[in-house]
Scaffold this motif. Structure first.
Motif, PDB file in Angstrom:
ATOM      1  N   ALA A  65       0.815  -1.216   0.000  1.00 28.58           N
ATOM      2  CA  ALA A  65       0.000   0.000   0.000  1.00 28.58           C
ATOM      3  C   ALA A  65       0.851   1.270   0.000  1.00 28.58           C
ATOM      4  O   ALA A  65       0.536   2.236  -0.687  1.00 28.58           O
ATOM      5  CB  ALA A  65      -0.937  -0.006   1.197  1.00 28.58           C
ATOM      6  N   GLU A  66       1.933   1.267   0.775  1.00 27.21           N
ATOM      7  CA  GLU A  66       2.811   2.440   0.825  1.00 27.21           C
ATOM      8  C   GLU A  66       4.262   2.003   0.690  1.00 27.21           C
ATOM      9  O   GLU A  66       4.936   1.713   1.672  1.00 27.21           O
ATOM     10  CB  GLU A  66       2.602   3.226   2.119  1.00 27.21           C
ATOM     11  CG  GLU A  66       3.318   4.559   2.108  1.00 27.21           C
ATOM     12  CD  GLU A  66       2.910   5.459   3.263  1.00 27.21           C
ATOM     13  OE1 GLU A  66       3.092   6.665   3.128  1.00 27.21           O
ATOM     14  OE2 GLU A  66       2.432   4.945   4.276  1.00 27.21           O
TER      15      GLU A  66
ATOM     16  N   GLY B  17       8.259   2.144   0.242  1.00 31.94           N
ATOM     17  CA  GLY B  17       9.271   3.094   0.685  1.00 31.94           C
ATOM     18  C   GLY B  17      10.357   2.433   1.506  1.00 31.94           C
ATOM     19  O   GLY B  17      10.320   1.228   1.786  1.00 31.94           O
TER      20      GLY B  17
ATOM     21  N   ALA C 282       8.368   7.170   2.349  1.00 32.70           N
ATOM     22  CA  ALA C 282       7.544   6.737   1.230  1.00 32.70           C
ATOM     23  C   ALA C 282       8.148   7.175  -0.104  1.00 32.70           C
ATOM     24  O   ALA C 282       8.863   8.178  -0.182  1.00 32.70           O
ATOM     25  CB  ALA C 282       6.130   7.289   1.374  1.00 32.70           C
TER      26      ALA C 282
END
Length: 155
Positions: A58-59, A61, A112
């Motif tokens: 989802a994110e 990073g 991120a």
């Protein structure tokens, strides 16, 4: 010393998973790209540092920092018929795929992908280039310093 960015899907192995492992060390298995394999085989050295990057989530990073703890050696998953990384064209005599072992150094606040893109000092970073899909990429020393000093700091 060289610097790297190494992508892992957190559903497979996250920075927290690595921190909880015995010896806090894991084989970086499943790399099935020749250029990424060649980075491990030809350029990675003991003690090199890498950003542990969560991908396909989802994110995505940077989630932590790891250290190369063992130089390249054959990836056992290429020989395991039950593995999604099995390669019928590979043999023990002539393995096609390698991995290195990495050791947990520290977890960082998640930086991120969108945050990395906001910094002009990082605009040439390979992970930020269009169509950059490699799971392992070199990181320029200036990029490493910028991220560790400006974005991670003492956090």
């Amino acid at each position: 010393m060289r610097y790297w960015l190494m992508k892992s899907e957190p559903d497979d192995c996250s920075i927290d998973d690595l921190a909880a492992m015995p010896g806090q060390t894991v084989a970086w298995y499943g790399v099935r790209n020749y250029q990424a394999r060649n980075f491990m085989r030809d350029q990675m050295q003991l003690g090199d540092l890498a950003f542990f990057y969560h991908s396909s989530c989802a994110e995505p990073g940077i989630a932590g920092i790891v250290e190369v703890a063992r130089r390249a050696y054959p990836d056992a998953t290429q020989f395991d018929v039950s593995s999604r990384f099995f390669d019928a064209k590979s043999s023990h005599e002539n393995p096609r795929w390698l991995n290195v072992d990495v050791r947990f150094v520290r977890k960082t606040p998640l930086i991120a992908l969108a945050e990395l893109r906001r910094h002009a000092a990082l605009e040439q970073m390979r992970v930020l280039q269009k169509a950059s899909r490699l799971s392992i990429t070199p990181v320029d020393p200036a990029e490493w310093r910028y991220i560790t000093e400006q974005l991670i700091g003492s956090a």
